[in-house]
Write a protein that holds these residues in place. Structure first.
Motif, mmCIF file in Angstrom:
data_model
loop_
_atom_site.group_PDB
_atom_site.id
_atom_site.type_symbol
_atom_site.label_atom_id
_atom_site.label_comp_id
_atom_site.label_asym_id
_atom_site.label_seq_id
_atom_site.Cartn_x
_atom_site.Cartn_y
_atom_site.Cartn_z
ATOM 1 N N MET A 180 10.943 61.106 85.719
ATOM 2 C CA MET A 180 11.140 61.789 84.460
ATOM 3 C C MET A 180 12.626 61.786 84.123
ATOM 4 O O MET A 180 13.466 61.773 85.012
ATOM 5 N N THR A 181 12.921 61.798 82.867
ATOM 6 C CA THR A 181 14.291 61.696 82.385
ATOM 7 C C THR A 181 14.767 63.046 81.875
ATOM 8 O O THR A 181 14.048 63.721 81.143
ATOM 9 N N ARG B 89 17.977 64.428 79.705
ATOM 10 C CA ARG B 89 19.112 63.999 78.889
ATOM 11 C C ARG B 89 19.937 65.198 78.469
ATOM 12 O O ARG B 89 19.433 66.306 78.369
ATOM 13 N N THR C 3 19.964 70.339 86.589
ATOM 14 C CA THR C 3 19.788 70.398 85.132
ATOM 15 C C THR C 3 20.690 71.402 84.421
ATOM 16 O O THR C 3 20.431 71.733 83.264
ATOM 17 N N ARG D 249 10.933 69.951 77.768
ATOM 18 C CA ARG D 249 10.539 68.809 76.943
ATOM 19 C C ARG D 249 9.947 69.360 75.653
ATOM 20 O O ARG D 249 9.014 70.168 75.669
ATOM 21 N N PRO E 103 11.782 62.861 76.900
ATOM 22 C CA PRO E 103 12.766 63.378 77.863
ATOM 23 C C PRO E 103 12.793 64.903 77.891
ATOM 24 O O PRO E 103 12.428 65.575 76.924
ATOM 25 N N TYR F 146 15.316 68.234 78.279
ATOM 26 C CA TYR F 146 16.689 68.591 77.931
ATOM 27 C C TYR F 146 17.003 69.947 78.538
ATOM 28 O O TYR F 146 16.158 70.846 78.521
#
Length: 103
Positions: free
Chosen positions: A1-2, A4, A12, A27, A33, A35
């Motif tokens: 999983m991304t 950004r 995170t 998300r 993605p 955040y």
């Protein structure tokens, strides 16, 4: 999983929210993605943010930055400020911003 955004670390935290308890990425309904915060989304995404509509409680939309387990919206909203998987504390002030993510 991304994940950004302007991240500070692998848990995170971002440049906008970097306390020891700021370890949740979310998300939004509009993209794949995760955040760390809504500001990170608004800075990095090429589209406006779309909140999750009511009835989306079973969607996987939160990520614990400590254990990297994904949570459903229902799990996240009912977790009492700690990860139900690893017990990591989440920032209780995030409750004030839930409307930015969940309808």
């Amino acid at each position: 999983m991304t994940v950004r955004g302007r991240l500070l670390d692998a848990q995170t935290r971002c440049v906008h929210w970097g306390s020891v308890l700021d370890v949740v990425a979310i998300r939004l309904a509009c993209c794949t993605p995760y955040y760390p915060c809504r500001t990170c989304h608004d800075e990095a995404a090429d589209h406006p943010a779309v909140t999750w509509p009511p009835g989306s409680e079973d969607e996987t939309a939160a990520l614990c930055g400590v254990c990297h387990e994904r949570l459903t919206i229902a799990e996240y909203l009912s977790c009492d400020n700690s990860c139900p998987r690893c017990g990591a504390g989440f920032n209780p002030g995030c409750r004030l911003h839930r409307g930015l993510y969940f309808g």
